[in-house]
Scaffold this motif. Structure first.
Motif, PDB file in Angstrom:
ATOM      1  N   ALA A   1      -8.251  12.448  -3.233  1.00 20.41           N
ATOM      2  CA  ALA A   1      -7.171  13.380  -3.720  1.00 20.41           C
ATOM      3  C   ALA A   1      -7.116  14.661  -2.719  1.00 20.41           C
ATOM      4  CB  ALA A   1      -7.346  13.869  -5.359  1.00 20.41           C
ATOM      5  N   LEU A   2      -8.011  15.236  -2.304  1.00 24.94           N
ATOM      6  CA  LEU A   2      -8.051  16.464  -1.367  1.00 24.94           C
ATOM      7  C   LEU A   2      -7.637  16.042  -0.114  1.00 24.94           C
ATOM      8  CD1 LEU A   2     -11.245  18.376  -2.312  1.00 24.94           C
ATOM      9  CD2 LEU A   2      -9.144  18.916  -3.106  1.00 24.94           C
ATOM     10  N   MET A   3      -7.816  14.831   0.349  1.00 25.58           N
ATOM     11  CA  MET A   3      -7.288  14.354   1.752  1.00 25.58           C
ATOM     12  C   MET A   3      -5.969  13.948   1.540  1.00 25.58           C
ATOM     13  SD  MET A   3     -10.737  12.072   3.085  1.00 25.58           S
ATOM     14  CE  MET A   3      -9.598  11.934   4.677  1.00 25.58           C
ATOM     15  N   HIS A   4      -5.564  13.504   0.690  1.00 27.98           N
ATOM     16  CA  HIS A   4      -4.040  13.072   0.513  1.00 27.98           C
ATOM     17  C   HIS A   4      -3.149  14.854   0.463  1.00 27.98           C
ATOM     18  CE1 HIS A   4      -0.156  11.579  -1.175  1.00 27.98           C
ATOM     19  NE2 HIS A   4      -0.248  12.826  -2.023  1.00 27.98           N
ATOM     20  N   LEU A   5      -3.818  15.721  -0.479  1.00 32.24           N
ATOM     21  CA  LEU A   5      -3.108  17.064  -0.308  1.00 32.24           C
ATOM     22  C   LEU A   5      -3.046  17.529   1.137  1.00 32.24           C
ATOM     23  CD1 LEU A   5      -4.546  18.442  -3.662  1.00 32.24           C
ATOM     24  CD2 LEU A   5      -2.306  17.339  -3.238  1.00 32.24           C
TER      25      LEU A   5
ATOM     26  N   VAL B   1       0.870  -1.217   0.130  1.00 36.01           N
ATOM     27  CA  VAL B   1      -0.051  -0.049  -0.104  1.00 36.01           C
ATOM     28  C   VAL B   1       0.931   1.185   0.083  1.00 36.01           C
ATOM     29  CG1 VAL B   1      -1.761   1.120   1.241  1.00 36.01           C
ATOM     30  CG2 VAL B   1      -1.975  -1.380   1.239  1.00 36.01           C
ATOM     31  N   ARG B   2       0.689   1.984  -1.094  1.00 35.93           N
ATOM     32  CA  ARG B   2       1.715   3.096  -1.131  1.00 35.93           C
ATOM     33  C   ARG B   2       0.411   4.309  -1.341  1.00 35.93           C
ATOM     34  NH1 ARG B   2       4.567  -0.326  -4.580  1.00 35.93           N
ATOM     35  NH2 ARG B   2       6.600  -0.902  -3.713  1.00 35.93           N
ATOM     36  N   PRO B   3       0.817   5.511  -0.696  1.00 34.01           N
ATOM     37  CA  PRO B   3       0.027   6.516  -1.193  1.00 34.01           C
ATOM     38  C   PRO B   3      -0.020   7.083  -2.575  1.00 34.01           C
ATOM     39  CG  PRO B   3       2.130   7.376   0.088  1.00 34.01           C
ATOM     40  CD  PRO B   3       2.169   5.819   0.356  1.00 34.01           C
ATOM     41  N   MET B   4      -0.761   7.801  -3.007  1.00 32.32           N
ATOM     42  CA  MET B   4      -0.727   8.343  -4.384  1.00 32.32           C
ATOM     43  C   MET B   4       0.342   9.521  -4.664  1.00 32.32           C
ATOM     44  SD  MET B   4      -4.261  10.803  -4.570  1.00 32.32           S
ATOM     45  CE  MET B   4      -5.397   9.467  -3.695  1.00 32.32           C
ATOM     46  N   ARG B   5       0.828   9.545  -5.709  1.00 39.39           N
ATOM     47  CA  ARG B   5       1.538  10.782  -5.562  1.00 39.39           C
ATOM     48  C   ARG B   5       1.113  12.093  -5.790  1.00 39.39           C
ATOM     49  NH1 ARG B   5       3.074  11.234 -10.602  1.00 39.39           N
ATOM     50  NH2 ARG B   5       1.682   9.556 -11.529  1.00 39.39           N
ATOM     51  N   THR B   6       1.659  13.075  -5.020  1.00 38.90           N
ATOM     52  CA  THR B   6       1.051  14.451  -4.711  1.00 38.90           C
ATOM     53  C   THR B   6       0.663  14.933  -6.255  1.00 38.90           C
ATOM     54  OG1 THR B   6       2.420  14.856  -2.768  1.00 38.90           O
ATOM     55  CG2 THR B   6       1.535  16.891  -3.792  1.00 38.90           C
ATOM     56  N   GLY B   7       1.617  14.924  -7.101  1.00 41.06           N
ATOM     57  CA  GLY B   7       1.359  15.441  -8.482  1.00 41.06           C
ATOM     58  C   GLY B   7       0.143  14.790  -8.900  1.00 41.06           C
TER      59      GLY B   7
ATOM     60  N   GLY C   1      -3.606  16.583  -9.896  1.00 37.72           N
ATOM     61  CA  GLY C   1      -4.267  16.472 -11.189  1.00 37.72           C
ATOM     62  C   GLY C   1      -5.661  16.186 -10.845  1.00 37.72           C
ATOM     63  N   ARG C   2      -5.910  15.083 -10.091  1.00 40.18           N
ATOM     64  CA  ARG C   2      -7.158  14.487  -9.894  1.00 40.18           C
ATOM     65  C   ARG C   2      -8.121  15.449  -9.323  1.00 40.18           C
ATOM     66  NH1 ARG C   2      -6.259   8.448  -7.273  1.00 40.18           N
ATOM     67  NH2 ARG C   2      -4.961   7.520  -9.136  1.00 40.18           N
ATOM     68  N   ALA C   3      -7.650  16.230  -8.375  1.00 40.96           N
ATOM     69  CA  ALA C   3      -8.748  17.242  -7.827  1.00 40.96           C
ATOM     70  C   ALA C   3      -8.822  18.153  -8.795  1.00 40.96           C
ATOM     71  CB  ALA C   3      -7.827  17.890  -6.721  1.00 40.96           C
ATOM     72  N   LEU C   4      -8.112  18.950  -9.477  1.00 49.43           N
ATOM     73  CA  LEU C   4      -8.159  19.719 -10.698  1.00 49.43           C
ATOM     74  C   LEU C   4      -9.327  19.430 -11.667  1.00 49.43           C
ATOM     75  CD1 LEU C   4      -4.851  21.549 -10.700  1.00 49.43           C
ATOM     76  CD2 LEU C   4      -6.804  22.339  -9.489  1.00 49.43           C
ATOM     77  N   LEU C   5      -8.921  17.898 -12.051  1.00 47.28           N
ATOM     78  CA  LEU C   5      -9.656  17.351 -13.150  1.00 47.28           C
ATOM     79  C   LEU C   5     -11.213  17.371 -12.692  1.00 47.28           C
ATOM     80  CD1 LEU C   5     -10.153  16.256 -15.890  1.00 47.28           C
ATOM     81  CD2 LEU C   5      -9.234  14.109 -15.064  1.00 47.28           C
ATOM     82  N   GLY C   6     -11.393  16.793 -11.347  1.00 43.25           N
ATOM     83  CA  GLY C   6     -12.678  16.447 -10.775  1.00 43.25           C
ATOM     84  C   GLY C   6     -13.317  17.806 -10.648  1.00 43.25           C
ATOM     85  N   ILE C   7     -12.963  18.707 -10.062  1.00 41.29           N
ATOM     86  CA  ILE C   7     -13.620  19.969 -10.060  1.00 41.29           C
ATOM     87  C   ILE C   7     -13.872  20.833 -11.306  1.00 41.29           C
ATOM     88  CG2 ILE C   7     -13.210  22.409  -9.135  1.00 41.29           C
ATOM     89  CD1 ILE C   7     -11.569  21.290  -6.742  1.00 41.29           C
ATOM     90  N   ALA C   8     -12.965  20.588 -12.008  1.00 46.02           N
ATOM     91  CA  ALA C   8     -13.085  21.336 -13.488  1.00 46.02           C
ATOM     92  C   ALA C   8     -14.281  20.622 -14.238  1.00 46.02           C
ATOM     93  CB  ALA C   8     -11.996  21.246 -14.309  1.00 46.02           C
TER      94      ALA C   8
END
Length: 836
Positions: free
Chosen positions: A771-775, A443-449, A453-460
């Protein structure tokens, strides 16, 4: 609650046949209640106290037969030729029969009306000719009188004949005055006839005619039996060579509870269940329990239709919810039970434990949906409150069945709830059987980049999809929205083509007359009002209806240029209500079906922000209790708001703008069903909380047991993604089946719910929120110490129960291991999550 549900599950498992017999008895009782007490569903929605209802009530008091409901019957020759004399006579005879029916105030004979109009035109023409001839005679008499006066003056006899000449002059002057008065009256009548010229009852080519039926009761109170009796007069004894169609105000299309689309949705749900559970027995149980729940909820709800005003769409809403959540709630318990069996637990012990853990989450999730739906009563809108109450009843039944009938059926199924391969692996040992999924994967956390990207794409995506919601217009479906093979659509189309679209939604305008006018003054006021109304934009015809006996109220029929759901008609209604054409008489009142629908839409629009604020506040409180965090409730609630407006945007794009209209069977785009945005708030909120609960609790569990915050996000998504994905697909399938319903009211509701679940489950809960919780990292679980101390410990997933019954092997799987407690408080990490 968890311990109670554990014991309830074990008890149901031990007495499986008794529990099944009890639910069969409840189903039969609901059916008996439906047969004995069900009443008539309402196709027309109403809200007491609206401007339209106030005007209608006053008209009912002032005028006998005015203010009641109306209906339209449309006749058309099959060959397109003008009606023959025999056809005219037959139609007139049947209209006379309708006029004598109980509950019918009057039925207008279109041919007699047109003949009367022609006679009035003839009278005006003859009157104009008579006045012209009278003027010529008087002019000739004046000339002769002037000549006689000149001759008498020339003969010096003027003084002798002056009295006689003066008498003749007085007669001529009186005659001229009378002619001027008659001419003025004739001009007034001619002006009124000209303004009403476009209100026709027979088409110009004589191939179509329409009859207006006036009922004794208000529109929403007209019994369907009365409407059926009207239709029967024409259908039981049809006129040869003439087709008869009925407007939506007469022909009530009660939607089917289950149609082809809904069955297809169930089939898709069954396929998803088979793929996930790997056995037909496991796939069949959730569908069976959901169908029983739908039967109980729908029949029980319909049994109340005789004592409360219930819209025809109300039981369909209950069926939608009952099917979707009924399948999902049973699935959650069955999925937990299967995992525990593969861990080596005894069948009945596993059933009880699944009921106390996953069942506890089901009760909590169901309670959020139930409370949100009951909250619709806070809007103060009667029919909407009934919808919410019936929907809540379906949710309650689904929850009760999930925690009682599902354990009973699982007991009868025994190990067969597992596939043959799973049973074979279990025979090799629980450790082997539980080695499924990706629990052992690193189990590895997702990459910050990637998270950015996921957060911006989802919101957009959500914002772009929500843009059409800015153009949202509310209304009720008219005949143009009905299926093209329906009598309502044919009637609407014929009227639009032959008489103008505005004839489908005429307005009834009432105006107070100032002072105590005489009959002549009242007539003058009537003409002045008619000219004012006729001069408004989007008005094609105005016809006076009546002046009250005490001459203080005048009424008019106003025909708009466009149909009842058009923007121009909506603007016209508001414009007319702002007019005060007679000094000292106040503004105008507007009534009619189109006006009533506009008022309902305005009322619902006003109530929506308040209800949305209540739901958002409720969401924050619930999530604060469950996750003991400030950030998680805020971001989860904002995600719900985004998915809600994005769902509305999709509805507007398809059903109002007409995008992809052919794909979704939208024949006539128009305003969005006026109660859809409000009902969508309650339902989508409840479902969004379900998904947040089943994903977020896994994150919380991993975090409080020592996993780094960003790693816990991935573990939580892994723990719940399979069951949430299956549950979401099932809900989308069930709701999507209603997109192709025969009812114009049901289709956009089904689409809004299906599209909303798609966006919220996959885009918001499984992409944007992680994505937001990771950030945010560790700060996602921050909570002030003082707040941590006063908040109750809500053991949603029953972890305390699981620890008390941990004699069987416990799972070490961090993947598809089921759902876990949000706030167990069993780790030292819990304390570090709260800071002063």
């Amino acid at each position: 609650m968890a311990e109670f549900l554990y014991r309830l599950g074990r008890g149901a498992a031990r007495r499986a046949r008794t529990v099944i017999a009890l639910w069969v008895a409840i189903l039969l009782a609901a059916g008996a209640a439906f047969a004995l007490f069900s009443g008539e569903l309402k196709e027309t929605l109403s809200i007491p106290g609206t401007p339209t209802s106030e005007v209608s009530d006053r008209l009912t008091e002032e005028f006998s037969g005015l203010g009641g409901g109306t209906g339209t019957v449309v006749f058309q020759t099959e060959d397109g030729a003008a009606f023959t004399d025999e056809q005219r006579s037959a139609i007139t005879e049947r209209i006379a029969q309708v006029a004598d029916l109980p509950g019918v105030e009057d039925a207008v004979d279109p041919f007699a009306t047109e003949e009367a109009r022609a006679e009035q035109q003839q009278q005006v023409s003859e009157g104009r000719t008579g006045i012209d001839e009278g003027r010529e005679e008087l002019q000739q008499g004046q000339e002769e009188l002037d000549e006689a006066r000149a001759q008498a003056e020339a003969a010096g006899m003027l003084d002798q004949v002056a009295p006689q000449l003066d008498a003749q002059q007085a007669e001529i002057d009186e005659g001229l005055a009378t002619l001027e008065e008659q001419s003025a009256q004739l001009e007034e009548g001619e002006a009124l006839l000209d303004m009403a010229a476009d209100i026709r009852m027979v088409s110009e080519d004589g191939s179509a005619a329409l009859s207006n039926i006036a009922f004794t009761e208000p529109q929403q109170d007209v019994p369907q039996e009365t409407k059926d009796a009207v239709m029967a007069v024409f259908e039981d004894d049809p006129v040869e060579g003439v087709t008869v169609d009925f407007g939506s105000d007469i022909a009530m299309a009660v939607p089917d509870l289950l149609g082809i689309g809904e069955v297809v949705g169930l089939v898709v749900a069954a396929v998803v269940l088979v793929i996930m559970l790997g056995t037909l027995v496991g796939a069949g149980l959730p569908i069976l329990t959901a169908l029983i729940g739908v039967g109980v909820g729908a029949l029980a709800g319909l049994s109340l239709s005789d004592v409360v005003e219930m819209a025809s769409v109300t039981p369909i809403l209950g069926v939608m919810l009952g099917l979707a959540v009924g399948i999902d709630y049973s699935l959650f318990i069955i999925n937990r039970h299967r995992i525990q069996l593969k861990q080596g637990r005894d069948v009945k012990e596993s059933i009880g434990l699944a009921n106390g853990t996953a069942g506890n989450a089901v009760v909590f999730a169901g309670a959020t949906v139930l409370i949100a739906l009951l909250g619709l009563n806070l809007t103060g809108i009667g029919f909407l409150g009934v919808m919410g109450t019936v929907g809540a009843l379906s949710i309650l039944v689904a929850v009760l069945i999930a925690v009682t009938l599902t354990p009973a059926l699982l007991s009868l199924a025994g190990p067969r709830i597992l596939s043959r391969r799973e049973r074979a692996r279990l025979a090799e040992g629980p450790a082997v059987a539980s080695q499924e999924g990706d629990g052992d994967a690193a189990v590895r956390p997702m990459r910050t980049g990637a998270a950015v990207g996921r957060a911006l794409l989802g919101i957009a995506v959500l914002v772009v999809v929500a843009i059409p919601a800015l153009d949202l217009r509310l209304g009720l479906p008219d005949g143009s929205s009905e299926p093209h093979d329906s009598t309502q659509y044919r009637a609407y189309s014929i009227v639009s083509e032959e008489f103008g679209a505005g004839q489908n939604g005429t307005l009834l305008v009432a105006a107070d007359l100032p002072g105590s006018p005489t009959q002549e003054e009242a007539a003058a006021y009537q003409l002045q009002l008619a000219e004012e109304l006729y001069g408004q934009d989007s008005v094609v015809a105005v016809a006076p209806i009546a002046i009250s006996d005490d001459r203080d109220l005048a009424t008019f029929q106003v025909v708009p240029e466009d149909g009842p759901t058009s923007e121009s008609t909506e603007e016209l209604v508001h414009t007319l209500r702002d007019l005060a054409p007679l000094e000292g008489a106040g503004t105008l009142g507007v009534a009619g079906t189109a006006s009533g629908n506009i008022d309902i839409s305005d009322k619902l629009s006003d109530a929506l922000p308040t209800y949305l604020a209540v739901v958002v506040g409720f969401s924050l409180v619930i999530l604060l209790l469950v996750f003991r965090s400030i950030f998680v409730p805020v971001v989860a609630t904002l995600g719900f708001i985004l998915s809600y407006f994005a769902a509305l945007g999709g509805v507007v794009a398809i059903y109002q703008w007409g995008w992809l209209a052919g794909l979704f069977g939208v024949d006539s785009p128009g305003p969005i069903l006026n109660f859809l945005p409000t009902i969508l708030v309650g339902i989508l909120f409840g479902l969004a909380m379900d998904y947040m609960l089943f994903l977020g609790t896994g994150m919380r569990e991993a975090y409080v047991h020592g996993a780094p915050a960003r790693t816990a996000v991935v573990q939580g998504v892994r723990a719940g993604r399979a069951v949430v994905t299956a549950a979401a697909i099932i809900m989308i399938s069930v709701f999507g089946g209603f997109v192709f319903s025969h009812s114009a009211m049901i289709r956009p509701v089904g689409f809004a719910l299906a599209f909303g679940v798609l966006l919220d489950a996959f885009l918001v809960r499984m992409m944007l929120i992680p994505a937001l919780m990771h950030l945010v990292g560790e700060k996602a679980w921050w909570l002030p110490r003082w707040l941590d101390r006063i908040l109750p410990n809500v053991d949603v997933e029953g972890s305390a129960l699981e620890r008390r019954h941990s004699s069987a092997p416990a799972s070490t799987d961090t993947g598809e291991s089921g759902l876990v407690n949000a706030a167990s408080g069993t780790s030292g990490r819990e304390g570090s999550a709260s800071e002063g």
